[in-house]
Design an enzyme around this catalytic site. Structure first.
Site, PDB file in Angstrom:
ATOM      1  N   LYS A 108       0.852  -1.197   0.000  1.00  0.00           N
ATOM      2  CA  LYS A 108       0.000   0.000   0.000  1.00  0.00           C
ATOM      3  C   LYS A 108       0.880   1.237   0.000  1.00  0.00           C
ATOM      4  CE  LYS A 108      -3.945  -1.795   2.637  1.00  0.00           C
ATOM      5  NZ  LYS A 108      -4.955  -1.636   1.581  1.00  0.00           N
ATOM      6  N   ARG A 150     -10.149 -11.636   2.113  1.00  0.00           N
ATOM      7  CA  ARG A 150     -10.973 -12.744   1.604  1.00  0.00           C
ATOM      8  C   ARG A 150     -10.238 -14.075   1.728  1.00  0.00           C
ATOM      9  NH1 ARG A 150     -11.388  -9.616  -4.002  1.00  0.00           N
ATOM     10  NH2 ARG A 150     -11.136  -7.905  -2.510  1.00  0.00           N
TER      11      ARG A 150
HETATM   12  N1  BES Z   1      -8.149  -3.764   4.418  1.00  0.00           N
HETATM   13  C1  BES Z   1      -8.265  -3.376   3.057  1.00  0.00           C
HETATM   14  C2  BES Z   1      -9.573  -2.622   2.778  1.00  0.00           C
HETATM   15  C3  BES Z   1      -9.693  -1.264   3.403  1.00  0.00           C
HETATM   16  C4  BES Z   1      -9.126  -0.166   2.793  1.00  0.00           C
HETATM   17  C5  BES Z   1     -10.413  -1.099   4.552  1.00  0.00           C
HETATM   18  C6  BES Z   1      -9.269   1.076   3.354  1.00  0.00           C
HETATM   19  C7  BES Z   1     -10.551   0.144   5.124  1.00  0.00           C
HETATM   20  C8  BES Z   1      -9.976   1.233   4.517  1.00  0.00           C
HETATM   21  C9  BES Z   1      -8.229  -4.603   2.149  1.00  0.00           C
HETATM   22  O1  BES Z   1      -7.427  -5.629   2.590  1.00  0.00           O
HETATM   23  C10 BES Z   1      -7.707  -4.154   0.824  1.00  0.00           C
HETATM   24  O2  BES Z   1      -6.588  -3.756   0.789  1.00  0.00           O
HETATM   25  N2  BES Z   1      -8.541  -4.226  -0.196  1.00  0.00           N
HETATM   26  C11 BES Z   1      -8.165  -3.819  -1.495  1.00  0.00           C
HETATM   27  C12 BES Z   1      -8.707  -4.841  -2.478  1.00  0.00           C
HETATM   28  C13 BES Z   1      -8.201  -4.657  -3.858  1.00  0.00           C
HETATM   29  C14 BES Z   1      -6.709  -4.961  -3.912  1.00  0.00           C
HETATM   30  C15 BES Z   1      -8.961  -5.585  -4.775  1.00  0.00           C
HETATM   31  C16 BES Z   1      -8.768  -2.449  -1.764  1.00  0.00           C
HETATM   32  O3  BES Z   1      -9.912  -2.215  -1.334  1.00  0.00           O
HETATM   33  O4  BES Z   1      -8.098  -1.617  -2.337  1.00  0.00           O
HETATM   34 MN    MN Z   2      -5.435  -5.414   1.945  1.00  0.00          MN
END
Ligand code: BES
Ligand code: MN
Ligand code: ZN
Length: 487
Positions: free
Chosen positions: A264, A338
């Site tokens: 990230k 997931r």
């Molecule tokens: N934990 C994150 C989702 C999230 C992001 C929750 C911001 C709260 C605030 C999750 O693990 C994630 O990173 N999801 C990705 C999925 C994508 C790579 C398909 C996302 O939402 O960007």
């Molecule tokens: Mn994530």
């Protein structure tokens, strides 16, 4: 927050007396200064509105506060009463005042309504000051007590029951507020073990080796890059009928989500300490059920891992095998929630044959884009289950909004090399994440997925929380069990 019940105001009773006021129904017996003051400041009794002023009561000057509880006879009546209690707590928390009296009698509150006001006051006054060693005096909390005067019959018992839920919410907030160097999979389990001691709930913990044996390649894959071992925690509360199949709650407990090799961006990454908010809600809800000795069989499962980049971490493109036997092409290591949930879902179905399954997860950023911080998304293969959750959401104030599932979305997960990919396309990200989980539900077991990404943490104070951890989900799950399981 201490709560004390008294029959009548005695000498030395608090200087502030609070009354709860229904919207557009200013009581006729208010002292003139208060009635006029309320009107002049446009106090109408909307849920969460507060007005206060001074009035002369038989030669003694009292500070009279009015707190609005909105309109009566709505589905969200209790949530509105909580808001009234919370607004009072927020107003006086650091005001220098140490006690307030709640005049339940002249507020016309029944037993459960009284408990709802107290619940709001207690929840809104919760803070996590654990790491602050230099609070200035004016930042320090002064309000420590609510004295309930003229409570109706049964209010004390209702409060006993509500207190269990408040304790559950506070436990969730604590878990979510703690930073990732303090709460990681093992310490999450330890904190639960301590908290559940003596409650009668049973804790089952699986370590890496045990999960390996069960074939949980998805959950374990996420933890590969972390120096912290992963854990699966099950909290069992079997307070219901002997042969009744349990309800299962399953929580995403990513104690920190860096994204892994699909790292990230830096700004805001600290937020990912609360990527265990689903698991936190499950633990808090289970604590509430155990403390109030709910007549229900409920299993709470927390999938606990840390997602880190490392030489041992999963790479984009890796193919892993889940406990269900289905293979997954991991195209993005940041779509890890997931992967954790799918093995937890398979395990809970194999182990407990639940009648209904509800999972909670801070699963997608797309959920925040869609619903912001007002509703969590609900995705379900079963309309009755979705309706039960939506109803519990309105009653509890932990609001939900339903999203669709459909084969056309599911198709977006097909992979050229494995049974599925762990990401869909550019669009409908929250739905494809839900579809992914749906592939691990067996025999059409009623299942609902709650994407709580926008709900577990707040940047500003809200109805019954200060900024920070909200405790979202605990009251929702507790209310859901109250409504749907009849001991
Ligand atoms: N934990 C994150 C989702 C999230 C992001 C929750 C911001 C709260 C605030 C999750 O693990 C994630 O990173 N999801 C990705 C999925 C994508 C790579 C398909 C996302 O939402 O960007
Ligand atoms: Mn994530
Ligand atoms: Zn995550």
């Amino acid at each position: 927050m201490d709560i004390e019940f008294r029959d009548s105001p005695e000498t030395g009773s608090p200087r502030i007396v609070a009354r709860i006021v229904e919207q557009d129904k200013l009581p006729g017996d208010l002292p003139l200064t208060i009635a006029e003051g309320a009107k002049a400041t446009r106090f109408t009794g909307k849920a969460g509105q507060v007005f206060d002023g001074f009035a002369d009561e038989s030669g003694k000057l009292v500070r009279l506060a009015l707190a609005g509880s909105g309109k009566k006879d709505t589905e969200s009546r209790h949530a509105s009463l909580e808001k009234a209690g919370a607004a009072l707590a927020a107003k006086y928390l650091t005001s220098g005042e140490t006690e307030i009296a709640l005049d339940a009698a002249s507020s016309g509150l029944d037993a459960s309504e009284t408990a709802a006001v107290l619940m709001g006051a207690r929840l809104r006054s919760w803070r996590w000051d654990h790491y602050r060693t230099k609070l200035r005096d004016e930042q320090k909390r002064t309000l420590t007590k609510v004295v309930v005067i003229g409570a109706p019959d049964g209010a004390k018992a209702e409060w006993e029951d509500a207190q269990a839920v408040a304790t559950g919410v506070e436990f969730t907030r604590e878990l979510v507020a703690e930073p990732a160097n303090i709460i990681y999979p093992e310490s999450f389990v330890e904190r639960c073990a301590k908290r559940f001691e003596g409650t009668g709930a049973e804790l089952v913990v699986l370590d890496d080796a045990e999960m390996e044996k069960l074939g949980m390649g998805a959950l374990l894959g996420v933890g590969l890059g972390s120096a912290r071992p992963s854990r699966l925690l099950a909290i069992k509360w079997m307070g219901g009928a002997k042969d009744e199949a349990p309800i299962a709650f399953v929580g995403k407990g990513v104690t920190f989500d860096t994204g892994g090799i699909s790292l990230k961006p830096g700004p805001g990454m600290e937020d990912m300490k609360w990527d265990m908010g689903g698991a936190g809600a499950v633990a808090g809800a289970m604590l509430a059920l155990a403390l109030r000795e709910a007549k229900a069989n409920v299993i709470g499962v927390c999938g606990l891992v840390e997602n880190m980049p490392d030489g041992k971490a999963m790479r984009p493109g890796d193919v892993i095998t889940s406990m269900s036997g289905q293979t997954i092409e991991v195209l993005n290591t940041d779509a890890e929630g997931r992967l954790v949930l799918c093995d937890a879902l398979t395990w809970v179905q194999k182990e407990f044959k639940p009648a209904r399954i509800v999972d909670l997860a801070t699963l997608t950023g797309a959920m925040l884009v869609a619903l912001g911080m007002e509703h969590a998304g609900v995705f379900s293969n079963n309309d009755d289950l979705a309706d039960d959750l939506l109803h519990a959401g309105k009653q509890s104030g932990d609001k939900l909004w339903r999203f669709p599932l459909a084969p056309e979305y599911d198709k977006l997960l097909d992979s050229p090399i494995a049974d599925m990919k762990n990401i869909g396309g550019r669009y409908a990200g929250s739905i494809t994440a839900a579809q992914f989980l749906g592939r691990f539900i067996e025999n059409d077991t009623p299942w609902a997925h709650l994407d709580v990404a926008g709900m577990v943490w707040a940047d500003k104070p809200g109805a019954t929380w200060d900024k920070g951890a909200t405790g979202y989900g605990v009251r929702l799950l507790d209310r859901f069990i109250r409504n749907t399981v009849k001991g």
